[in-house]
Motif scaffolding. Structure first.
Motif, PDB file in Angstrom:
ATOM      1  N   MET A  31      77.826 -16.762  41.724  1.00 43.22           N
ATOM      2  CA  MET A  31      78.401 -17.771  42.231  1.00 43.22           C
ATOM      3  C   MET A  31      79.755 -17.640  43.248  1.00 43.22           C
ATOM      4  O   MET A  31      79.595 -18.599  43.854  1.00 43.22           O
ATOM      5  CB  MET A  31      78.900 -18.192  40.752  1.00 43.22           C
ATOM      6  N   GLU A  32      80.254 -16.818  42.499  1.00 42.15           N
ATOM      7  CA  GLU A  32      81.729 -16.463  43.509  1.00 42.15           C
ATOM      8  C   GLU A  32      81.329 -15.632  44.813  1.00 42.15           C
ATOM      9  O   GLU A  32      81.581 -16.317  46.605  1.00 42.15           O
ATOM     10  CB  GLU A  32      81.986 -15.136  43.420  1.00 42.15           C
ATOM     11  N   ALA A  33      80.076 -15.571  45.362  1.00 44.67           N
ATOM     12  CA  ALA A  33      78.916 -15.510  46.275  1.00 44.67           C
ATOM     13  C   ALA A  33      78.672 -16.297  47.644  1.00 44.67           C
ATOM     14  O   ALA A  33      79.394 -16.114  48.708  1.00 44.67           O
ATOM     15  CB  ALA A  33      78.317 -14.017  45.805  1.00 44.67           C
ATOM     16  N   VAL A  34      78.196 -17.562  46.794  1.00 43.91           N
ATOM     17  CA  VAL A  34      78.295 -18.501  47.144  1.00 43.91           C
ATOM     18  C   VAL A  34      79.440 -19.333  47.814  1.00 43.91           C
ATOM     19  O   VAL A  34      79.481 -19.329  48.891  1.00 43.91           O
ATOM     20  CB  VAL A  34      77.396 -19.656  46.392  1.00 43.91           C
ATOM     21  N   ASP A  35      80.350 -19.135  47.304  1.00 42.77           N
ATOM     22  CA  ASP A  35      81.952 -19.664  48.098  1.00 42.77           C
ATOM     23  C   ASP A  35      82.414 -19.229  48.980  1.00 42.77           C
ATOM     24  O   ASP A  35      82.588 -19.666  49.746  1.00 42.77           O
ATOM     25  CB  ASP A  35      83.022 -20.001  46.086  1.00 42.77           C
ATOM     26  N   LEU A  36      81.766 -17.750  48.620  1.00 44.43           N
ATOM     27  CA  LEU A  36      82.421 -17.118  49.562  1.00 44.43           C
ATOM     28  C   LEU A  36      81.885 -16.891  50.831  1.00 44.43           C
ATOM     29  O   LEU A  36      82.159 -17.143  52.402  1.00 44.43           O
ATOM     30  CB  LEU A  36      82.370 -15.031  49.188  1.00 44.43           C
ATOM     31  N   ILE A  37      80.424 -17.306  50.522  1.00 39.97           N
ATOM     32  CA  ILE A  37      79.536 -17.448  51.817  1.00 39.97           C
ATOM     33  C   ILE A  37      80.165 -18.675  52.727  1.00 39.97           C
ATOM     34  O   ILE A  37      80.117 -18.987  53.847  1.00 39.97           O
ATOM     35  CB  ILE A  37      78.097 -17.816  51.616  1.00 39.97           C
ATOM     36  N   GLU A  38      80.142 -19.401  51.771  1.00 36.94           N
ATOM     37  CA  GLU A  38      80.503 -20.962  52.286  1.00 36.94           C
ATOM     38  C   GLU A  38      81.826 -21.136  52.856  1.00 36.94           C
ATOM     39  O   GLU A  38      81.957 -21.860  53.837  1.00 36.94           O
ATOM     40  CB  GLU A  38      80.309 -21.942  51.434  1.00 36.94           C
ATOM     41  N   GLU A  39      82.957 -20.374  52.532  1.00 41.46           N
ATOM     42  CA  GLU A  39      84.134 -19.796  53.310  1.00 41.46           C
ATOM     43  C   GLU A  39      84.386 -19.155  54.668  1.00 41.46           C
ATOM     44  O   GLU A  39      85.497 -18.785  54.902  1.00 41.46           O
ATOM     45  CB  GLU A  39      85.105 -19.843  51.910  1.00 41.46           C
ATOM     46  N   GLU A  40      82.979 -18.390  54.319  1.00 37.49           N
ATOM     47  CA  GLU A  40      82.801 -17.611  55.723  1.00 37.49           C
ATOM     48  C   GLU A  40      83.590 -16.496  55.743  1.00 37.49           C
ATOM     49  O   GLU A  40      83.877 -15.898  56.494  1.00 37.49           O
ATOM     50  CB  GLU A  40      82.709 -18.691  57.374  1.00 37.49           C
ATOM     51  N   LYS A  41      83.503 -16.152  54.121  1.00 34.41           N
ATOM     52  CA  LYS A  41      84.365 -14.427  53.887  1.00 34.41           C
ATOM     53  C   LYS A  41      82.727 -13.897  53.921  1.00 34.41           C
ATOM     54  O   LYS A  41      83.322 -12.458  52.205  1.00 34.41           O
ATOM     55  CB  LYS A  41      84.971 -15.119  53.121  1.00 34.41           C
ATOM     56  N   SER A  42      81.865 -13.587  54.129  1.00 26.45           N
ATOM     57  CA  SER A  42      80.435 -12.947  53.625  1.00 26.45           C
ATOM     58  C   SER A  42      80.991 -11.417  53.468  1.00 26.45           C
ATOM     59  O   SER A  42      79.862 -10.631  52.586  1.00 26.45           O
ATOM     60  CB  SER A  42      79.157 -13.260  54.384  1.00 26.45           C
ATOM     61  N   ASP A  43      81.852 -11.384  54.171  1.00 27.75           N
ATOM     62  CA  ASP A  43      82.404  -9.854  54.264  1.00 27.75           C
ATOM     63  C   ASP A  43      81.902  -9.315  52.281  1.00 27.75           C
ATOM     64  O   ASP A  43      81.535  -8.017  52.641  1.00 27.75           O
ATOM     65  CB  ASP A  43      83.120  -9.033  55.287  1.00 27.75           C
ATOM     66  N   GLY A  44      82.875  -9.949  51.983  1.00 33.47           N
ATOM     67  CA  GLY A  44      83.019  -9.093  50.375  1.00 33.47           C
ATOM     68  C   GLY A  44      81.658  -9.828  49.403  1.00 33.47           C
ATOM     69  O   GLY A  44      82.007  -8.656  48.114  1.00 33.47           O
ATOM     70  N   VAL A  45      80.648 -10.026  50.027  1.00 30.37           N
ATOM     71  CA  VAL A  45      79.351 -10.600  49.393  1.00 30.37           C
ATOM     72  C   VAL A  45      78.547  -9.168  48.786  1.00 30.37           C
ATOM     73  O   VAL A  45      78.585  -8.728  47.576  1.00 30.37           O
ATOM     74  CB  VAL A  45      78.530 -10.829  49.789  1.00 30.37           C
ATOM     75  N   VAL A  46      78.422  -8.636  49.552  1.00 31.70           N
ATOM     76  CA  VAL A  46      77.770  -6.711  48.822  1.00 31.70           C
ATOM     77  C   VAL A  46      78.625  -6.062  47.915  1.00 31.70           C
ATOM     78  O   VAL A  46      78.138  -5.623  47.007  1.00 31.70           O
ATOM     79  CB  VAL A  46      77.190  -6.423  50.009  1.00 31.70           C
TER      80      VAL A  46
END
Length: 160
Positions: free
Chosen positions: A138-153
């Motif tokens: 769920m946090e990863a989805v938020d990060l992707i929506e905020e275009e901060k996908s670097d921290g997802v992995v």
């Protein structure tokens, strides 16, 4: 309550994950396993929150137990946890909570049925890991929506 532990029991928001699928004896065994297996308790500290307990006195005990661990980087002995709990309970007027804690701690001290703890530990850890992964997704989805996908992995790896 003392400043060091700052324990508060709060209502669980709708939809919050907790051990509701497990009955009271199973949830009590989870806490008993935390007391008897410090290595497993350390593993659980990475993926479990005390709010997963549906039962207030177990939630209170887990908060005291993990607050002690977070502050001192070691888990309290049974005698020490009793001392810390007594100190915490001095500041509360909740007589029902006090009685439930006393009865539970007496039960596990004088009748420690440890035979099924392996099963309890396996299932509780599996549940907590699943919840940690769900929260990370769920946090990863938020990060992707905020275009901060670097921290997802890293977020997903940490949850696993």
């Amino acid at each position: 309550m003392s400043e060091d532990t700052n324990i508060e029991i709060e209502e669980k928001p709708a939809g919050m994950a907790h051990f509701h699928r497990y009955d009271k004896p199973f949830q009590e065994k989870i806490f008993q396993a935390m007391l008897t297996d410090k290595e497993w308790a350390a593993q659980m500290s990475e993926v479990m929150t005390p709010e997963y307990f549906e039962i207030n006195y177990l939630q209170f005990l887990a908060k005291v137990y993990y607050n002690f661990y977070n502050k001192h980087r070691t888990f309290p002995s049974f005698q020490m946890i009793i001392s810390v709990i007594k100190d915490e309970l001095r500041d509360t007027n909740d007589e029902i909570l006090q009685q439930q804690i006393i009865e539970f701690l007496k039960r596990i001290k004088f009748s420690p049925d440890l035979g099924d703890l392996a099963f309890v530990k396996e299932n509780a850890l599996k549940f907590c890991r699943r919840q940690a992964l769900k929260e990370a997704l769920m946090e990863a989805v938020d990060l992707i929506e905020e275009e901060k996908s670097d921290g997802v992995v890293g977020l997903i790896k940490k949850a696993m």
